[in-house]
Design a protein around this motif. Structure first.
Motif, mmCIF file in Angstrom:
data_model
loop_
_atom_site.group_PDB
_atom_site.id
_atom_site.type_symbol
_atom_site.label_atom_id
_atom_site.label_comp_id
_atom_site.label_asym_id
_atom_site.label_seq_id
_atom_site.Cartn_x
_atom_site.Cartn_y
_atom_site.Cartn_z
ATOM 1 N N HIS A 38 0.841 -1.198 0.000
ATOM 2 C CA HIS A 38 0.000 0.000 0.000
ATOM 3 C C HIS A 38 0.879 1.251 0.000
ATOM 4 C CE1 HIS A 38 -3.495 -2.511 0.960
ATOM 5 N NE2 HIS A 38 -2.715 -3.124 1.824
ATOM 6 N N PRO A 39 1.595 1.512 -1.096
ATOM 7 C CA PRO A 39 2.553 2.614 -1.114
ATOM 8 C C PRO A 39 1.947 4.001 -0.851
ATOM 9 C CG PRO A 39 2.312 1.656 -3.308
ATOM 10 C CD PRO A 39 1.559 0.786 -2.368
ATOM 11 N N GLU A 40 0.735 4.253 -1.364
ATOM 12 C CA GLU A 40 0.122 5.571 -1.160
ATOM 13 C C GLU A 40 -0.227 5.787 0.317
ATOM 14 O OE1 GLU A 40 -1.358 3.355 -3.400
ATOM 15 O OE2 GLU A 40 -0.336 4.122 -5.182
ATOM 16 N N GLU A 41 -0.846 4.772 0.934
ATOM 17 C CA GLU A 41 -1.222 4.877 2.346
ATOM 18 C C GLU A 41 0.025 5.001 3.223
ATOM 19 O OE1 GLU A 41 -2.446 2.670 0.203
ATOM 20 O OE2 GLU A 41 -4.589 2.358 0.534
ATOM 21 N N TYR A 42 1.066 4.234 2.887
ATOM 22 C CA TYR A 42 2.318 4.293 3.635
ATOM 23 C C TYR A 42 2.897 5.718 3.573
ATOM 24 C CZ TYR A 42 7.131 3.473 5.096
ATOM 25 O OH TYR A 42 8.342 3.546 5.747
ATOM 26 N N SER A 44 1.327 8.516 2.900
ATOM 27 C CA SER A 44 0.435 9.450 3.575
ATOM 28 C C SER A 44 0.660 9.429 5.091
ATOM 29 C CB SER A 44 -1.023 9.096 3.254
ATOM 30 O OG SER A 44 -1.892 9.869 4.047
ATOM 31 N N ILE A 45 0.706 8.252 5.672
ATOM 32 C CA ILE A 45 0.895 8.125 7.127
ATOM 33 C C ILE A 45 2.281 8.608 7.530
ATOM 34 C CG2 ILE A 45 1.116 6.462 9.029
ATOM 35 C CD1 ILE A 45 -1.252 4.938 7.700
ATOM 36 N N THR A 46 3.304 8.261 6.751
ATOM 37 C CA THR A 46 4.672 8.700 7.047
ATOM 38 C C THR A 46 4.764 10.224 7.007
ATOM 39 O OG1 THR A 46 5.532 6.644 6.111
ATOM 40 C CG2 THR A 46 7.095 8.425 6.374
ATOM 41 N N ASN A 47 4.115 10.843 6.003
ATOM 42 C CA ASN A 47 4.104 12.309 5.911
ATOM 43 C C ASN A 47 3.403 12.931 7.109
ATOM 44 O OD1 ASN A 47 5.527 12.380 3.516
ATOM 45 N ND2 ASN A 47 3.698 12.414 2.235
ATOM 46 N N LYS A 48 2.277 12.356 7.513
ATOM 47 C CA LYS A 48 1.545 12.880 8.676
ATOM 48 C C LYS A 48 2.376 12.729 9.954
ATOM 49 C CE LYS A 48 -3.083 12.346 6.831
ATOM 50 N NZ LYS A 48 -4.329 11.604 6.827
ATOM 51 N N LEU A 49 3.082 11.609 10.078
ATOM 52 C CA LEU A 49 3.949 11.409 11.246
ATOM 53 C C LEU A 49 5.068 12.451 11.264
ATOM 54 C CD1 LEU A 49 4.278 7.520 11.496
ATOM 55 C CD2 LEU A 49 3.212 9.049 13.165
ATOM 56 N N ASN A 50 5.653 12.709 10.103
ATOM 57 C CA ASN A 50 6.715 13.722 10.021
ATOM 58 C C ASN A 50 6.173 15.111 10.334
ATOM 59 O OD1 ASN A 50 8.634 11.804 9.349
ATOM 60 N ND2 ASN A 50 8.381 12.102 7.145
ATOM 61 N N PHE A 51 4.974 15.396 9.827
ATOM 62 C CA PHE A 51 4.350 16.707 10.020
ATOM 63 C C PHE A 51 4.008 16.960 11.492
ATOM 64 C CE2 PHE A 51 0.586 19.532 9.995
ATOM 65 C CZ PHE A 51 1.148 20.632 9.361
ATOM 66 N N THR A 52 3.606 15.902 12.210
ATOM 67 C CA THR A 52 3.179 16.055 13.606
ATOM 68 C C THR A 52 4.297 15.788 14.611
ATOM 69 O OG1 THR A 52 2.369 13.765 13.660
ATOM 70 C CG2 THR A 52 0.767 15.477 13.077
ATOM 71 N N LYS A 53 5.523 15.555 14.133
ATOM 72 C CA LYS A 53 6.635 15.224 15.026
ATOM 73 C C LYS A 53 6.903 16.311 16.061
ATOM 74 C CE LYS A 53 11.535 13.935 15.142
ATOM 75 N NZ LYS A 53 11.599 14.360 16.519
ATOM 76 N N GLU A 54 6.931 17.560 15.633
ATOM 77 C CA GLU A 54 7.210 18.660 16.549
ATOM 78 C C GLU A 54 6.146 18.742 17.653
ATOM 79 O OE1 GLU A 54 7.650 23.332 15.863
ATOM 80 O OE2 GLU A 54 8.989 22.150 14.552
ATOM 81 N N GLN A 55 4.885 18.545 17.272
ATOM 82 C CA GLN A 55 3.790 18.561 18.254
ATOM 83 C C GLN A 55 3.956 17.411 19.252
ATOM 84 O OE1 GLN A 55 0.929 18.356 14.950
ATOM 85 N NE2 GLN A 55 -0.293 19.830 16.110
ATOM 86 N N ILE A 90 -0.478 1.962 12.697
ATOM 87 C CA ILE A 90 -1.461 3.047 12.571
ATOM 88 C C ILE A 90 -2.487 2.688 11.503
ATOM 89 C CG2 ILE A 90 -1.788 5.445 11.818
ATOM 90 C CD1 ILE A 90 1.008 6.011 13.109
ATOM 91 N N TRP A 91 -2.013 2.264 10.333
ATOM 92 C CA TRP A 91 -2.904 1.914 9.225
ATOM 93 C C TRP A 91 -3.821 0.759 9.624
ATOM 94 C CZ3 TRP A 91 -3.144 -2.638 6.289
ATOM 95 C CH2 TRP A 91 -3.984 -2.583 5.165
ATOM 96 N N ASN A 92 -3.247 -0.241 10.277
ATOM 97 C CA ASN A 92 -4.026 -1.409 10.696
ATOM 98 C C ASN A 92 -5.144 -0.994 11.664
ATOM 99 O OD1 ASN A 92 -4.524 -4.228 10.659
ATOM 100 N ND2 ASN A 92 -3.464 -4.447 12.612
ATOM 101 N N LYS A 93 -4.820 -0.113 12.593
ATOM 102 C CA LYS A 93 -5.826 0.368 13.542
ATOM 103 C C LYS A 93 -6.891 1.193 12.819
ATOM 104 C CE LYS A 93 -5.934 1.523 18.266
ATOM 105 N NZ LYS A 93 -5.157 1.841 19.439
#
Length: 184
Positions: A38-42, A44-55, A90-93
């Protein structure tokens, strides 16, 4: 061919690694399989994790500060680590619970690893730490797991509790001794 190998890895080798207690290898195998299946989902989630890292880093610092103060006052020798849920997990959940990325509250978990004053006091200290945490933060009534008195089949022991941070986020806290951490 990569798709076939990814499927085999996810359904045979990752569960086998989990059964053998090789959690880091299991997680790596799941993420690699997920990335190819699932390359697109992977992405997307990786980008969101990177984006929310500072928070997440700020949440971790703010959340653990009063915990550190309490543990210092108790004279406990400890280390506190952040654990971030893996992209596959995360995706599995998201799939099984039918929730969005933003609705997953345990992306960040806190792990407290302490060295007991003596092995005889190990279990008592674990529960004392739990009591100290529950005086600081409100605990989730349905999210307490006692893997100390009832270890998992692979020997895993820890207390898991989910606490409400001052920022209004539920955070899972895993409490385990250095010995329990070695087994984990």
């Amino acid at each position: 061919m990569q798709y076939k190998i990814a499927g085999e890895t996810l359904y045979i080798y990752a569960p086998l690694a989990n059964r053998l207690g090789l959690n880091k290898i299991k997680t790596e195998l799941e993420n690699l399989s997920f990335k190819f299946e699932h390359p697109e989902e992977y992405a997307s989630i990786t980008n969101k994790l990177n984006f929310t890292k500072e928070q997440r880093d700020k949440l971790f610092t703010d959340f653990t500060q009063p915990i550190r103060e309490a543990l210092d006052k108790m004279g406990i020798h400890y280390e506190i680590k952040a654990r971030v849920k893996s992209p596959y997990s995360i995706w599995n959940k998201m799939q099984t619970k039918r929730v969005t990325f933003e609705e997953i509250y345990d992306i960040l978990a806190v792990r407290i690893i302490y060295t007991p004053k003596s092995r005889e006091e190990e279990i008592g200290e674990c529960f004392n730490i739990y009591v100290a945490l529950s005086k600081i933060y409100k605990s989730h009534p349905d999210r307490f797991r006692d893997w100390i008195n009832h270890p998992k089949a692979n020997g895993y022991q820890a207390l898991h509790v989910t606490l409400m941070s001052n920022q209004g986020r539920w955070i899972e806290v895993q409490i385990r001794s250095d010995r329990m951490n070695e087994i984990a």
